[in-house]
Scaffold this active site. Sequence first.
Site, PDB file in Angstrom:
ATOM      1  N   HIS A  17       5.638 -38.704   3.912  1.00  0.00           N
ATOM      2  CA  HIS A  17       5.000 -37.661   4.716  1.00  0.00           C
ATOM      3  C   HIS A  17       5.121 -36.298   4.033  1.00  0.00           C
ATOM      4  CE1 HIS A  17       6.002 -40.336   8.408  1.00  0.00           C
ATOM      5  NE2 HIS A  17       4.694 -40.394   8.229  1.00  0.00           N
ATOM      6  N   ARG A  90      -1.375 -44.997   1.922  1.00  0.00           N
ATOM      7  CA  ARG A  90      -0.438 -45.728   1.057  1.00  0.00           C
ATOM      8  C   ARG A  90      -1.121 -46.894   0.377  1.00  0.00           C
ATOM      9  NH1 ARG A  90       3.715 -46.251   5.919  1.00  0.00           N
ATOM     10  NH2 ARG A  90       1.656 -46.667   6.773  1.00  0.00           N
TER      11      ARG A  90
END
Length: 160
Positions: A17, A90
Amino acid sequence: MRRAVCPGSFDPPTNGHLDIIGRVAALFDEVVVLVAVNPAKKGLFTADERVAMIEEIAKPFGNVRAVAFEGLLVDYCRDADVQAIVKGLRGPGDFEYELPMAQMNQHLIGIETLFMVGDPGASFVASSLVKEVAKLGGDVADLLPPVVHTRLIERLAEQT
Ligand code: PNS
């Protein structure tokens, strides 16, 4: 003022993050990290605790603030004059999950969603997995900002 929002659960915020938040901060004047409050989902950390952790770890960027928000993301974006939603990817699984939300948000108010390629070194890092591993005694120290890791260990200890 070009303002982006990075929405998510952040329970807790990870290095993945933080990588995305920092790179978005370099592209926009201001970044709002929106901690989505879902009353049906009890997290390990309260929304206010997540906001406090994000404010702390993102302080060095200088143009990031965190807010807790309950409701439709697009309502926040409209009210806060946000130009773009930015999400980290991701891998292809994230894209499949994110695309319908991006399309829905565009349908609702015409807002753009930008996808940022995540750091390959953090492609396996998910808050849920980190919590599961930590609960079972695994070492997740290098997957979290140090202050988050400390709070995670403290919170898990409180629960035993
Ligand atoms: O980190 P997450 O849990 O994958 O984040 C999902 C999140 C919070 C970004 C998404 O559920 C969301 O935007 N929630 C706010 C409520 C909303 O606007 N829902 C409709 C999305 S199209």
